[in-house]
Design an enzyme around this catalytic site. Structure first.
Site, PDB file in Angstrom:
ATOM      1  N   GLU A 101       0.131  -0.895   5.752  1.00 12.60           N
ATOM      2  CA  GLU A 101       1.217  -0.322   6.541  1.00 12.60           C
ATOM      3  C   GLU A 101       0.992   1.165   6.804  1.00 12.60           C
ATOM      4  OE1 GLU A 101       5.157   1.282   7.703  1.00 12.60           O
ATOM      5  OE2 GLU A 101       3.914   1.910   6.041  1.00 12.60           O
ATOM      6  N   ASP A 155       0.858  -1.199   0.000  1.00 12.07           N
ATOM      7  CA  ASP A 155       0.000   0.000   0.000  1.00 12.07           C
ATOM      8  C   ASP A 155       0.889   1.243   0.000  1.00 12.07           C
ATOM      9  OD1 ASP A 155       0.850  -0.564   2.654  1.00 12.07           O
ATOM     10  OD2 ASP A 155      -0.702   0.768   3.453  1.00 12.07           O
TER      11      ASP A 155
END
Lengths: 481, 481
Positions: free
Chosen positions: A167, A100
């Protein structure tokens, strides 16, 4: 090490292909903090899973459920667990990364479309959201796998993978999954892991590769002083009542000196001074006062001594005042006596400090200082959150392998660094697996990971891919004692 | 004083008519701060002008131009100038009031429609926006005129009027108009004025009429500390750089003690201690610590001594910290080192202090304290605005007349008060006319002038109208030496 040499050559030759794959990854706007982009995060996870499988990795998309954002239940992106190699004669390394990215809009001030990898041929800079954080490093591992598959080489170690898609959104679901996989023992995906390698941070500067062996923890506090039942007009009540802002500013002024020394008794004492050997690490680091000044845009370092400045960031606790909630914060003037104000501050902490041991010093100290004021206002102190500091043994063979790999690829010894911030998954791996964790960055200090115009230098991507692969060979070669 | 007696009786008898007129005035939502309500402010001005003319007052609607709000040029409401009586044997009193009101919406928490006068017959409270601030007092003067016209009585003094429609919006246009009318001398509307009476403040409590002879001034400061070129992350830069918030909090902490004492050298010294006679005024005021505690909703007075608390509000300077611009002010936690932060604070000042004399003490003091920090950050101190304090001679015949009128109507001596805030027009009249200005409030301390459920007690409206008229008779009777 014939295989290692062939591997490196292949990486050089395949640069265009690898960059093309990075462009594919950057083109998927996998912004985990934006609910509207969640399908793209899922798409990115599927893309990465396909890549891993096509390169011979056995994978599982671990479903970690849903979470609620703005009243809407959203699926959490899957955590990709993978394994390749199962030779009991080889070491097993667990690799972590995330697929991400931070939000990015052209209108934020990007010079180019953030979700299109744009290469400046004159500088070799490759611009795009996620290029450095963390798609570049994740794809570095794919490059290593790709090279071995293409060359028909066996990997020198067994590999395990853990790639998450949250994250940038507090790693929701990750920590529980790690603990649960570890708890499964032989039936879990992390069985037999000898060491961990995370490539999700940066060189300190733009010149020198580094290995990172420490991260500061944090203890975040909110101190609230409340007085009247509503905001008052300073004309009517100035010098009539105890003003919460006056009390709060007094308290906030007794936490840290303008030189950065923490005034809360006991906090500084918990940290032993650096011995000659440790101080030597900082003296030798390829980092200058000018580097700091460039990074912050002003000549405002607390000291003119390099080692002192670097130790301030890496191995000393710090205390920062972030702001005040409830006071007037707009432009211009307002003649208010705010009824209730909350100061926010946090300490960055280092071993052996823990959020709880810090809290045990901070709360009574503020209460005592407040008592001295003989104010009739009311005080409340709370810790809003905390995270443990982390430090690894940088003499461990895991670090030695990375050092040797760096010397082989970059022809220089890496700097040994600690970082001032935190990467919570590091601690979770270290604690739940009980093995050495290495932070092995790919990108440079000026990559602008969370900023506009994030970039990864082409050389960092290609040499970095060599570094990751060479590290595996050095891991295999080094005695694990 | 036969006329005065007849006047008072007439006021009592005409209460229903006067309340009906107040209801008409409240029904016009003359909110000067709301561009969309500007036509209502103009309508209210026209209504008031008609009333004055019908009661025998010669008027002029002074056009003071336009001003720009949100890019839109709006006509400023006219300032109504008026005169009645021109007998050189009589004193001439100038009366000021305002016909605009604060904003009000039912949804703000009003129990009734704010623009409909609603009377609670059990308590005599008359609810409605502007009932107390300032339509009630303005209509009090109309009641006086009405009584004299109806009874065929000649007013005991010459009267001049100045009613504005922008008081809640910084009195735009007013100060210049006053100075220009005064400058016209015999051709101006304020020629020959002997004294001024303003009814636009409140009793201190709900029991005791008062005369107000002082207002504090103000000096508002912004102190800015700037460091890095952008906000920094406290993980990466805590204990690396001089943090602007740390410096600013240190500076703000050196301005005032939690006991309210101002630490800027020279500021306290400018104000002579109260002598026995002056202190006696405060001792005798009908006001208790409990009254303050009720007003602020908490037992947080700086002292338990009534006179000390009242002097703190009325005759001592104060310093309040209002807030910080540029720091984190939201809920929850954010680990930012703000790049540039501006503290806002102001001093309420009393004679002989002036904004300029305060600025001359504040700016160098902060600069000296900042220099002591040896910070590499940058400092800027500026005064955002200032207003002079005002104090009248409360032994003047203007006050004596008001005292006698209060005793006649309320059968008790008024409290002699000073207020902590400012009413700038007071100073403009005092300075430009060079005559004594009296603040003669009609409403009570709990009227909630700028709050929801603003009210005026029926008895304050009726007895207050008598008070204003009786004051004119006492003015006429008293020797002007």
């Amino acid at each position: 090490m014939e295989a290692a040499v062939a591997f490196s050559s292949y990486i050089d030759e395949s640069a265009p292909k690898f960059i093309h794959r990075l462009a594919q990854a950057v083109a998927i706007p996998s912004v985990s903090t934006d609910a509207a982009r969640r399908p793209d995060v899922l798409k990115m996870g599927a893309w990465l899973n396909d890549q891993l499988q096509s390169l011979g990795v056995t994978t599982k998309l671990a479903d970690v459920g849903t979470h609620v954002v703005d009243g809407q239940a959203l699926p959490l992106p899957p955590i990709i667990l993978g394994r390749i190699g199962n030779d009991p004669q080889k070491k097993t390394v667990l690799v972590y990364g995330h697929y991400d990215v931070q939000p990015a809009e052209k209108s934020d001030g990007w010079d180019t479309d953030p979700f299109q990898l744009v290469i400046d041929e004159s500088t070799g800079r490759m611009f795009g959201r996620g290029s450095s954080d963390d798609k570049g490093p994740v794809l570095g591992w794919l490059n290593v796998l790709d090279a071995h598959k293409a060359l028909g080489l066996e990997l020198p170690v067994n590999m395990r993978f853990c790639f998450e898609g949250m994250e940038e959104s507090n790693s929701e679901g990750l920590h529980d999954l790690i603990r649960s996989e570890v708890a499964k023992g032989k039936d879990g995906w992390f069985d037999g892991v000898d060491c961990v390698c995370i490539s999700d941070n940066y060189w300190m500067n733009t010149r020198t590769p580094c290995l990172t062996y420490g991260l500061r923890g944090i203890a975040y506090f909110k101190v609230t002083v409340s007085g009247p039942s509503r905001d008052l007009h300073s004309g009517g009540f100035g010098r009539v009542v105890h003003e919460p802002m006056t009390d709060l500013v007094y308290l906030l002024g007794r936490l840290v000196t303008p030189k950065g020394e923490i005034l809360i008794p006991g906090v500084e004492d918990m940290v032993a001074p650096a011995d000659v050997e440790e101080r030597d690490i900082y003296e030798k680091l390829d980092y200058t006062i000018a580097d700091v000044e460039e990074a912050v845009g002003a000549p405002i370092t607390l000291s003119d001594d390099k080692a002192t400045v670097l130790m301030g960031r890496m191995r000393m606790p710090s205390l920062s005042l972030h702001g005040i909630e409830g006071a007037y914060s707009g432009p211009g003037g307002k003649t208010v006596i705010p009824a209730s104000v909350s100061g926010k501050f946090s300490l960055r902490i280092v071993p052996p400090q823990t959020p709880e041991s810090i809290k045990a010093l901070v709360v009574p100290y503020i209460e005592q200082e407040f008592a001295k004021l003989e104010s009739k206002n009311r005080l409340a102190v709370e810790m809003l959150g905390g995270g443990m500091p982390w430090m690894a043994d940088y003499k461990h063979w895991n670090y030695e392998a990375a050092r040797r790999a760096t010397e082989a690829v970059y022809k220089r010894s890496p700097d040994l660094t600690r970082e001032g911030g935190s990467i919570p998954v590091t601690l979770t791996f270290a604690e739940s697996l009980g093995v050495n964790v290495l932070l092995l960055p790919m990108g440079r200090g000026d990559d602008g990971a969370h900023s506009t115009n994030e970039k990864l230098d082409r050389s960092n991507f290609i040499e970095g891919s060599k570094l990751l692969g060479t590290y595996l060979y050095e891991l295999a070669a080094i005695p694990s004692q």
